[in-house]
Design a protein around this motif. Structure first.
Motif, PDB file in Angstrom:
ATOM      1  N   LYS A 166      52.219  36.626  23.016  1.00 39.50           N
ATOM      2  CA  LYS A 166      53.529  36.269  23.790  1.00 39.50           C
ATOM      3  C   LYS A 166      54.624  37.267  23.762  1.00 39.50           C
ATOM      4  N   ASN A 167      55.033  37.771  22.559  1.00 37.95           N
ATOM      5  CA  ASN A 167      55.951  38.871  22.473  1.00 37.95           C
ATOM      6  C   ASN A 167      55.879  40.010  23.134  1.00 37.95           C
ATOM      7  N   LEU A 168      54.416  40.435  22.880  1.00 30.53           N
ATOM      8  CA  LEU A 168      53.958  41.977  23.571  1.00 30.53           C
ATOM      9  C   LEU A 168      54.158  41.787  25.081  1.00 30.53           C
ATOM     10  N   SER A 169      53.429  40.662  25.569  1.00 25.51           N
ATOM     11  CA  SER A 169      53.110  40.413  27.081  1.00 25.51           C
ATOM     12  C   SER A 169      54.499  40.335  27.829  1.00 25.51           C
ATOM     13  N   GLU A 170      55.375  39.513  27.041  1.00 24.81           N
ATOM     14  CA  GLU A 170      56.770  39.542  27.792  1.00 24.81           C
ATOM     15  C   GLU A 170      57.610  40.586  27.790  1.00 24.81           C
ATOM     16  N   SER A 171      57.299  41.545  26.908  1.00 27.44           N
ATOM     17  CA  SER A 171      58.022  42.706  26.695  1.00 27.44           C
ATOM     18  C   SER A 171      57.586  43.829  27.768  1.00 27.44           C
ATOM     19  N   LEU A 172      56.082  43.736  27.812  1.00 31.59           N
ATOM     20  CA  LEU A 172      55.418  44.515  28.807  1.00 31.59           C
ATOM     21  C   LEU A 172      55.893  44.322  30.193  1.00 31.59           C
ATOM     22  N   TYR A 173      55.946  43.027  30.411  1.00 25.70           N
ATOM     23  CA  TYR A 173      56.501  42.354  31.883  1.00 25.70           C
ATOM     24  C   TYR A 173      57.835  42.849  32.062  1.00 25.70           C
ATOM     25  N   LYS A 174      58.443  42.884  31.003  1.00 26.61           N
ATOM     26  CA  LYS A 174      60.101  43.483  31.379  1.00 26.61           C
ATOM     27  C   LYS A 174      59.949  45.109  31.692  1.00 26.61           C
ATOM     28  N   THR A 175      58.992  45.682  30.968  1.00 23.46           N
ATOM     29  CA  THR A 175      58.907  46.991  31.285  1.00 23.46           C
ATOM     30  C   THR A 175      58.537  47.410  32.451  1.00 23.46           C
ATOM     31  N   LYS A 176      57.296  46.698  32.886  1.00 22.97           N
ATOM     32  CA  LYS A 176      56.966  46.661  34.528  1.00 22.97           C
ATOM     33  C   LYS A 176      56.345  45.316  34.781  1.00 22.97           C
ATOM     34  N   LYS A 177      56.974  44.977  35.809  1.00 24.92           N
ATOM     35  CA  LYS A 177      56.351  43.393  36.308  1.00 24.92           C
ATOM     36  C   LYS A 177      55.360  43.478  37.044  1.00 24.92           C
ATOM     37  N   THR A 178      54.071  43.345  36.198  1.00 26.72           N
ATOM     38  CA  THR A 178      52.817  43.441  36.908  1.00 26.72           C
ATOM     39  C   THR A 178      51.619  42.517  36.220  1.00 26.72           C
ATOM     40  N   GLN A 179      50.308  42.626  36.457  1.00 27.05           N
ATOM     41  CA  GLN A 179      49.473  41.900  35.899  1.00 27.05           C
ATOM     42  C   GLN A 179      49.035  42.428  34.516  1.00 27.05           C
ATOM     43  N   ILE A 180      48.846  41.545  33.585  1.00 30.55           N
ATOM     44  CA  ILE A 180      48.294  41.715  32.119  1.00 30.55           C
ATOM     45  C   ILE A 180      47.091  41.371  31.834  1.00 30.55           C
ATOM     46  N   LEU A 181      45.964  42.124  31.427  1.00 30.49           N
ATOM     47  CA  LEU A 181      44.711  41.881  31.241  1.00 30.49           C
ATOM     48  C   LEU A 181      44.484  41.873  29.526  1.00 30.49           C
ATOM     49  N   TRP A 182      43.568  40.898  29.248  1.00 29.37           N
ATOM     50  CA  TRP A 182      42.930  40.772  27.858  1.00 29.37           C
ATOM     51  C   TRP A 182      41.736  40.448  28.185  1.00 29.37           C
ATOM     52  N   SER A 183      40.998  41.223  26.919  1.00 28.19           N
ATOM     53  CA  SER A 183      39.354  41.345  26.890  1.00 28.19           C
ATOM     54  C   SER A 183      38.741  40.755  25.481  1.00 28.19           C
ATOM     55  N   PRO A 184      38.788  39.622  24.909  1.00 26.79           N
ATOM     56  CA  PRO A 184      38.315  39.211  23.779  1.00 26.79           C
ATOM     57  C   PRO A 184      37.023  39.051  23.920  1.00 26.79           C
ATOM     58  N   ALA A 185      36.268  38.413  22.699  1.00 25.31           N
ATOM     59  CA  ALA A 185      34.922  38.160  22.923  1.00 25.31           C
ATOM     60  C   ALA A 185      34.630  36.947  21.975  1.00 25.31           C
ATOM     61  N   PHE A 186      33.536  36.233  21.922  1.00 15.73           N
ATOM     62  CA  PHE A 186      32.846  34.956  20.997  1.00 15.73           C
ATOM     63  C   PHE A 186      31.672  35.942  20.114  1.00 15.73           C
ATOM     64  N   TRP A 187      32.198  35.917  19.005  1.00 13.54           N
ATOM     65  CA  TRP A 187      31.206  36.533  17.986  1.00 13.54           C
ATOM     66  C   TRP A 187      30.104  35.824  17.704  1.00 13.54           C
ATOM     67  N   MET A 188      30.323  34.265  17.490  1.00 13.71           N
ATOM     68  CA  MET A 188      29.319  33.262  17.284  1.00 13.71           C
ATOM     69  C   MET A 188      28.651  32.950  18.482  1.00 13.71           C
ATOM     70  N   PRO A 189      27.124  32.843  18.418  1.00 15.00           N
ATOM     71  CA  PRO A 189      26.496  32.198  19.409  1.00 15.00           C
ATOM     72  C   PRO A 189      26.955  30.487  19.726  1.00 15.00           C
ATOM     73  N   TYR A 190      26.955  30.428  21.217  1.00 11.68           N
ATOM     74  CA  TYR A 190      27.570  29.125  21.501  1.00 11.68           C
ATOM     75  C   TYR A 190      26.802  28.139  21.181  1.00 11.68           C
ATOM     76  N   ASN A 191      25.364  28.209  21.082  1.00 13.73           N
ATOM     77  CA  ASN A 191      24.429  27.128  20.717  1.00 13.73           C
ATOM     78  C   ASN A 191      24.637  26.889  19.032  1.00 13.73           C
ATOM     79  N   LYS A 192      25.299  27.660  18.504  1.00 16.31           N
ATOM     80  CA  LYS A 192      25.557  27.342  17.195  1.00 16.31           C
ATOM     81  C   LYS A 192      26.729  26.621  16.854  1.00 16.31           C
TER      82      LYS A 192
END
Length: 329
Positions: A166-192
């Motif tokens: 929240k704090n980083l994305s809002e500050s980045l948006y103030k620096t330049k108003k544009t799209q912000i991407l994030w790319s996390p992952a699930f480490w545990m298999p879904y079927n578990k």
């Protein structure tokens, strides 16, 4: 997405001409590991191909925090070939204090308020340097601090990321108003996961995204590169079998991505996430070469991509460009 030293196994630099993948991460520090010609051929082929192309630049900073001008200038002529360009705002390394499984950047670190605040300041300094270099370029932000989304069943982890993002994305948006991407992952298999765990994750992730409205693109990793491995030498790689530590078949791998996509699709309801896609990992571990990562053969990437498309899972910005070669061998 993690990797160590790369080796130039030319036999494994494959063409993926049949796969519906056109957007890539690019690690500028590693971009000539298969030679300058390979990098130029790949970029030129992307420029010649029609369709939507997006690019995420990562590792563009030197160890002293300055931009690597030399390497960025080599890629800059090709920016015009991409519909959207994202620049990574890096995060700091977490120094472990114990051997406990929680003592990682994605668990203990994210609930350490001092570490989190230092990372916000660090990322914003990165952003200012990028904006200074490209004052007239239409570009976007990529938040490189990843996450194991399975940890978000723990409210402390969810709240730690909520504060940071929240704090980083809002500050980045103030620096330049544009799209912000994030790319996390699930480490545990879904079927578990139990139904209760799936519901908890969905609710906590929905709370996260509702409270981080400046993050608008979410391209989650399929986590199939980090869990796939091969043991081979350059002369025997093409005849070696590839193993995944979590799954016994390509069908199981695809079902896992399908399940994780369903969690996220429900999690982004009534939020500002407008671009939910899968980040295909285009690499695998070679256990016979100092734990180096090498490109995954085209047949496997094509099969995964087709399964995603068959299940209406859109393919997003994938990791990463130099495992890709759009020239038939």
């Amino acid at each position: 997405m993690k990797y160590s030293l790369f080796i130039p196994l030319s036999l494994l630099v494959c063409s993926y001409a049949n796969a519906e993948i056109s957007s890539f991460f690019l690690d500028v520090k590693q971009m000539d590991r298969y030679g300058e010609k390979n990098r130029l051929d790949t970029l030129n082929n992307i420029c010649q191909n029609k369709g939507n192309h997006n690019l995420v630049i990562i590792n563009e900073f030197n160890s002293d925090g300055t931009l690597n001008e030399k390497l960025l200038n080599q890629v800059q002529p090709y920016y015009k070939c991409f519909d959207n360009i994202f620049f990574s705002v890096d995060s700091k390394k977490w120094n472990r204090n114990s051997n406990d499984w929680k003592d990682t950047k994605y668990y203990n670190a994210i609930i350490d308020q001092n570490f989190v605040n230092d990372n916000i300041k660090y990322a914003l300094k990165n952003a200012q340097n990028i904006k200074k270099k490209y004052p007239n370029l239409d570009f976007n932000w990529y938040i490189s601090y990843e996450a194991n989304l399975n940890y978000f069943a723990d409210d402390r982890i969810k709240d730690g990321y909520k504060y940071y993002l929240k704090n980083l994305s809002e500050s980045l948006y103030k620096t330049k108003k544009t799209q912000i991407l994030w790319s996390p992952a699930f480490w545990m298999p879904y079927n578990k996961l139990s139904d209760n765990q799936k519901n908890k994750l969905t609710n906590n992730l929905n709370d996260l995204f509702k409270n981080t409205p400046k993050i608008t693109w979410l391209h989650f990793q399929d986590f199939l590169g980090q869990t796939s491995s091969i043991s081979c030498t350059a002369s025997s790689c093409l005849n070696s079998s590839i193993k995944n530590r979590n799954f016994s078949s390509e069908s199981d791998e695809c079902s896992n991505t399908k399940g994780n996509y369903s969690i996220l699709r429900n999690s982004i309801k009534n939020t500002n996430i407008k671009d939910l896609k899968v980040n295909m990992e285009l690499f695998m571990l070679n256990k016979n070469s100092n734990n180096s990562y090498v490109p995954t053969p085209k047949e496997i990437i094509n099969e995964r991509a087709q399964c995603y498309l068959d299940n209406n899972i859109p393919i997003g910005i994938s990791f990463e460009m130099l495992y890709w070669k759009n020239v038939n061998q």
